[in-house]
Design an enzyme around this catalytic site. Structure first.
Site, PDB file in Angstrom:
ATOM      1  N   LYS A  88       0.809  -1.213   0.000  1.00 29.77           N
ATOM      2  CA  LYS A  88       0.000   0.000   0.000  1.00 29.77           C
ATOM      3  C   LYS A  88       0.846   1.268   0.000  1.00 29.77           C
ATOM      4  O   LYS A  88       0.461   2.282  -0.585  1.00 29.77           O
ATOM      5  CB  LYS A  88      -0.947  -0.005   1.204  1.00 29.77           C
ATOM      6  CG  LYS A  88      -1.897  -1.216   1.255  1.00 29.77           C
ATOM      7  CD  LYS A  88      -2.755  -1.309   0.010  1.00 29.77           C
ATOM      8  CE  LYS A  88      -3.767  -2.447   0.088  1.00 29.77           C
ATOM      9  NZ  LYS A  88      -3.173  -3.772  -0.047  1.00 29.77           N
ATOM     10  N   ASN A 146      -6.835  -3.138  -6.663  1.00 29.92           N
ATOM     11  CA  ASN A 146      -6.927  -4.587  -6.547  1.00 29.92           C
ATOM     12  C   ASN A 146      -6.563  -5.202  -7.882  1.00 29.92           C
ATOM     13  O   ASN A 146      -7.237  -4.966  -8.897  1.00 29.92           O
ATOM     14  CB  ASN A 146      -8.341  -5.001  -6.125  1.00 29.92           C
ATOM     15  CG  ASN A 146      -8.593  -4.668  -4.671  1.00 29.92           C
ATOM     16  OD1 ASN A 146      -7.928  -5.173  -3.775  1.00 29.92           O
ATOM     17  ND2 ASN A 146      -9.546  -3.789  -4.421  1.00 29.92           N
ATOM     18  N   ARG A 178      -6.867  -7.944  -9.548  1.00 28.30           N
ATOM     19  CA  ARG A 178      -7.572  -9.208  -9.749  1.00 28.30           C
ATOM     20  C   ARG A 178      -9.015  -8.919 -10.112  1.00 28.30           C
ATOM     21  O   ARG A 178      -9.427  -7.761 -10.176  1.00 28.30           O
ATOM     22  CB  ARG A 178      -7.555 -10.017  -8.448  1.00 28.30           C
ATOM     23  CG  ARG A 178      -8.087  -9.215  -7.247  1.00 28.30           C
ATOM     24  CD  ARG A 178      -8.245 -10.046  -6.003  1.00 28.30           C
ATOM     25  NE  ARG A 178      -8.467  -9.273  -4.807  1.00 28.30           N
ATOM     26  CZ  ARG A 178      -9.610  -8.753  -4.424  1.00 28.30           C
ATOM     27  NH1 ARG A 178     -10.684  -8.893  -5.197  1.00 28.30           N
ATOM     28  NH2 ARG A 178      -9.731  -8.083  -3.301  1.00 28.30           N
ATOM     29  N   VAL A 209     -14.950  -9.472  -6.207  1.00 24.16           N
ATOM     30  CA  VAL A 209     -16.162 -10.189  -5.809  1.00 24.16           C
ATOM     31  C   VAL A 209     -17.382  -9.582  -6.506  1.00 24.16           C
ATOM     32  O   VAL A 209     -18.289 -10.279  -6.952  1.00 24.16           O
ATOM     33  CB  VAL A 209     -16.351 -10.134  -4.278  1.00 24.16           C
ATOM     34  CG1 VAL A 209     -17.648 -10.817  -3.864  1.00 24.16           C
ATOM     35  CG2 VAL A 209     -15.165 -10.766  -3.555  1.00 24.16           C
TER      36      VAL A 209
END
Length: 448
Positions: free
Chosen positions: A117, A290, A292, A295
């Protein structure tokens, strides 16, 4: 290079989601699973399945050696990491590539950069993206005290290598810092193997808005619009929607432009999400990226009509994105509700045998589930068991369909958060679209 056999290094509903696209494309699939998951639907639905260890994630789904051995033994030529688990582990991505396999995701270098981060903040500042005032990495209390005085309270204390809201602490005074620092370091070391912390100015009651981006190997980077993710508990999302019901068009345009700029700045490829905090004046600040699939990707799929997993596979195979920014449109309104096996009042996990799992059906309703009636919900993993995604031609229709869908959703044998989701859906602030990350706290306080 076309992918012929894909190993899915994940479990539950995201494994089934990836399987669905692979079946449509004629790609052979391999599921890996722990001993606890051997009877779940994703194991049965894959063309092949390999048990990679006992229930704890450290001995199964985080076991890189076992996963790579399964890929070699089954002849898989690619690995999709899903989300969570090893999906944002740069070392895993590197080992996949060194084994001669395709990793469905960005490069190991980008994953490592954006997973830290502090490094991510620095890169965004260099790219001209607004970031929340904060510190660099901190390893001792005295340094933290100096940085806190410089930035000013209230502050958010975070793990540098962290994610998913794990270990975050709000600090309103020096006494809070002294009380929280050692325990935050302990959690950071336990969950992420790195005790480095950092601090950011705490923005009171912000909205959490993220932008889906996609980049291919030709240098083309596009956005697929934004998602509102402000309904959260313990800094983890519970309800998401697209488009955001409250930001101004000019803010939407600026957010999407900044997200594309951020992805280009780090040489991104594949699906990614740039997350922002938006204050009451609609100033926005970079939160994290993120690296990826998220969700909540189904809400983007519902409003754009795109298959994000299929696009991931295209990019992994070296193909360019088949359209430009001007071809992407957002139509209607979609909301996603995360169904958790947990006590809706105390928000504690509720493992056990799922005697009945009867999801709703109907126009505009999609349910992505990792379970079925008779499934065992194990205590070793995240308690999310399904997602209910609802689309309507506008937000009012989507909300009406949502209430009908959640009210008819039957989950028996364990506790679920369905009653809580219905309370969210009926809350006046949510119905008006005028809510922020404090909505669930307000709702729980009113309940008491």
């Amino acid at each position: 290079m076309n992918i012929l056999k894909l190993l899915i290094a994940n479990r539950g509903e995201i494994a089934r989601r990836i399987l669905r696209t692979c079946r449509q494309r004629g790609i052979q699939t391999v599921a890996v699973h722990s001993e606890a998951d051997r009877d779940l639907p994703f194991v049965r639905e894959a063309d092949e399945a390999v048990c990679i260890g006992p229930p704890p994630v450290a001995k199964s789904y985080l076991n890189m050696d076992a996963i790579l051995d399964a890929a070699r033994d089954t002849g898989a030529d690619a690995i999709h990491p899903g989300y969570g688990l090893l999906s944002e582990n740069g070392e895993f991505a590197r080992r996949v590539q060194e084994a001669g396999l395709i990793f469905v995701g960005p490069s190991p270098e980008v994953i490592t950069q954006m997973g830290d981060k502090v490094t991510a903040r620095r890169r965004m500042e260099e790219a001209g993206i607004p970031v929340v005032p904060g510190s660099n990495g901190i390893c001792d209390l005295s340094e933290a005290s100096r940085e806190a005085a410089r930035i000013g309270y209230p502050l958010m204390l975070k793990a540098s290598a962290g994610g998913g809201g794990i270990g975050m602490e709000v600090l309103r005074s020096e006494a809070d810092l002294e009380k929280a620092f050692a325990s935050a370091q302990g959690r950071a070391q336990a969950y992420f193997g790195d005790k480095t912390l950092f601090m950011e100015r705490f923005i009171e009651s912000p909205r959490h808005v993220e932008v889906q981006v996609f980049s291919d190997g030709t240098g083309r980077t596009l956005h697929l619009f934004e998602r509102e993710c402000s309904v959260q508990r313990r800094n983890q999302k519970v309800v998401e929607e697209s488009p955001s019901p409250s930001i101004r068009p000019e803010t939407r345009e600026a957010l999407c432009r900044a997200a594309v700029q951020a992805a280009k700045a780090v040489g991104y490829t594949g699906a990614g999400t740039v997350e922002f905090l938006v204050d009451s004046e609609e100033n926005f600040f970079f939160l994290e990226m993120n690296t990826r699939l998220q969700v909540e990707h189904p809400v983007t799929e519902m409003v754009t009509g795109l298959d994000l997993v299929a696009l991931q596979l295209d990019v992994a195979e070296g193909k360019p994105l088949p359209f430009g920014q001007d071809r992407i449109e957002s139509g209607g309104h979609a909301l996603e509700y995360r169904i958790y096996a947990e006590d809706p009042e105390r928000l504690y996990p509720s493992p056990g045998t799922l005697k009945t799992f009867a999801p709703p059906t109907g126009e505009g309703i999609r349910v992505d589930a990792g379970v079925e009636s008779g499934s065992e919900v194990a205590p070793y993993y995240d308690p999310m068991i399904a997602k209910c995604i609802v689309w309507g031609k506008d937000r009012d229709e989507a909300l009406a369909r949502s209430l009908k869908a959640l009210s008819s959703f039957r989950v028996e044998g364990i506790k679920s958060n369905l009653p809580l989701l219905i309370r969210v859906l009926e809350h006046p602030d949510f119905l008006r679209g005028k809510y922020n990350t404090g909505l669930l706290t307000k709702l729980q306080s009113n309940k008491r």
